[in-house]
Design an enzyme around this catalytic site. Structure first.
Site, PDB file in Angstrom:
ATOM      1  N   SER A   1       0.855  -1.191   0.000  1.00  0.00           N
ATOM      2  CA  SER A   1       0.000   0.000   0.000  1.00  0.00           C
ATOM      3  C   SER A   1       0.887   1.236   0.000  1.00  0.00           C
ATOM      4  O   SER A   1       2.047   1.187   0.445  1.00  0.00           O
ATOM      5  CB  SER A   1      -0.863   0.004   1.269  1.00  0.00           C
ATOM      6  OG  SER A   1      -1.512   1.256   1.429  1.00  0.00           O
TER       7      SER A   1
ATOM      8  N   TYR B   1      -1.935  -1.579  10.510  1.00  0.00           N
ATOM      9  CA  TYR B   1      -2.042  -1.938   9.092  1.00  0.00           C
ATOM     10  C   TYR B   1      -0.830  -1.449   8.299  1.00  0.00           C
ATOM     11  O   TYR B   1      -0.196  -2.212   7.556  1.00  0.00           O
ATOM     12  CB  TYR B   1      -3.329  -1.319   8.548  1.00  0.00           C
ATOM     13  CG  TYR B   1      -3.523  -1.381   7.055  1.00  0.00           C
ATOM     14  CD1 TYR B   1      -4.084  -2.501   6.449  1.00  0.00           C
ATOM     15  CD2 TYR B   1      -3.184  -0.302   6.236  1.00  0.00           C
ATOM     16  CE1 TYR B   1      -4.295  -2.537   5.069  1.00  0.00           C
ATOM     17  CE2 TYR B   1      -3.390  -0.330   4.869  1.00  0.00           C
ATOM     18  CZ  TYR B   1      -3.942  -1.448   4.290  1.00  0.00           C
ATOM     19  OH  TYR B   1      -4.136  -1.489   2.930  1.00  0.00           O
TER      20      TYR B   1
END
Ligand code: NAD
Length: 299
Positions: free
Chosen positions: A192, A205
């Site tokens: 990401s 995360y």
């Protein structure tokens, strides 16, 4: 083909832009694609295959919805059979993915279960081997994401769930799959923009996403001796169920608005990067991180 994807046009105007209707699926995490407004575009009307993955066998974790669904559709239209892994409560989303893969004339195997357990990762690989005989492409795409107010809000349960789903599972799946991956195979791990520009509200995360980038760079150096490659895709904001399933409604309604494109990506815009990395077209690309961020720089 519709005019949405294959005509030359300004990409900032190509897909819906915020503001979106307020929506919050946190009560039913990890969320359903069919309940999103607008529904994500996974390329059903636009993705055209050219046989680039003819005869290949692929595993896609988190293949029921969002990016995973778009990748499953693209892989099938490029000629691959696909096994999708997903949480069992996501059966409605998984059925739709399986339907469009089969409509493309390819096999869709559904493997529900929680990959934060090592035994489920072993079962996913075994199922693929039983059904397909080999694994040419392993897409490690599933992830757990939940917003927090800050580090004081992070408990061990959240850490365990996030790290086991997002990075432990990659170790387990790759370890199990490697003996069944023939030369020319490809491993694609999903990180990401959060690996490079972490938000404090997504700290568990984003920490796993940094680990995934490092994991893939090291893994690539090992697996090349077996004729395999490993690469990372790092998306920016993408309109998928993980967003309303992990963020408050007023954040969701503005999602992607501050990106250079002024909008989030649609899953259909991610799939071609996976096809490139899965196919022999990327034969000299190994250990790389391919950003699909709409212009947010990866350092
Ligand atoms: P999504 O909700 O459609 O997909 C995530 C999938 O992971 C779910 O379908 C779920 O079935 C699966 N999953 C979660 N926990 C699991 C578990 N324990 N066992 C098995 N499956 C599990 O969302 P998405 O945005 O398509 O996410 C795909 C990938 O893209 C993720 O790795 C995510 O981190 C990454 N990503 C998304 C964005 C974004 O803005 N949507 C941005 C950057 C990276």
């Amino acid at each position: 083909m519709t005019e949405n994807q294959h005509t030359q046009q300004d990409p900032t105007q190509q897909y819906p832009q915020p503001e979106y209707p307020e929506q919050d699926q946190r009560h039913q995490h990890p969320g359903f694609e069919g309940e999103m407004q607008p529904e994500p575009d996974y390329g059903y009307d636009t993705y055209r295959g050219y046989g680039r993955l003819e005869g290949k066998k692929a595993i896609i974790t988190g293949g029921d919805s969002g990016i995973g669904r778009a990748v499953a559709l693209a892989f099938a239209r490029e000629g691959a059979d696909v096994l999708i892994s997903y949480l069992s409560e996501e059966e409605p989303d998984a059925l739709e993915t399986a339907r469009v893969v089969e409509e493309a004339g390819k096999r869709a195997i559904k493997a529900p279960g929680d990959i934060s357990e090592e035994s489920q990762c072993q079962a996913v690989v075994q199922r693929a081997v039983d059904e397909f005989g080999q694994i040419d492409v392993l897409v490690n795409n599933a992830a757990h994401q939940m917003t927090v107010s800050g580090i004081a809000d992070v408990d061990s349960e959240l850490l365990d769930r996030t790290f086991k789903t997002n990075i432990y599972a990659m170790f387990w799946l790759v370890k199990e799959a490697l003996p069944h991956m023939p030369e020319g195979g490809s491993i694609i791990n999903v990180a990401s923009i959060q690996a490079y520009q972490p938000s404090p509200t997504l700290l568990p995360y984003s920490s796993t996403k940094g680990a995934i980038v490092t994991f893939t760079k090291g893994l690539a150096q090992e697996v090349v001796q077996y004729g395999l490659r490993a690469n990372t895709v790092a998306p920016g904001p993408v309109w998928t169920p993980i967003i309303p399933a992990s963020m408050p409604g007023d954040t969701v309604s503005q999602f992607g608005g501050t990106s250079p494109m002024g909008r989030p990506a649609q899953p259909a815009e991610l799939a071609p990067a996976f096809v490139f990395l899965a196919s022999q077209e990327s034969s000299f690309v190994n250990g790389e991180t391919l950003g699909v961020t709409g212009g947010q720089p990866l350092p």
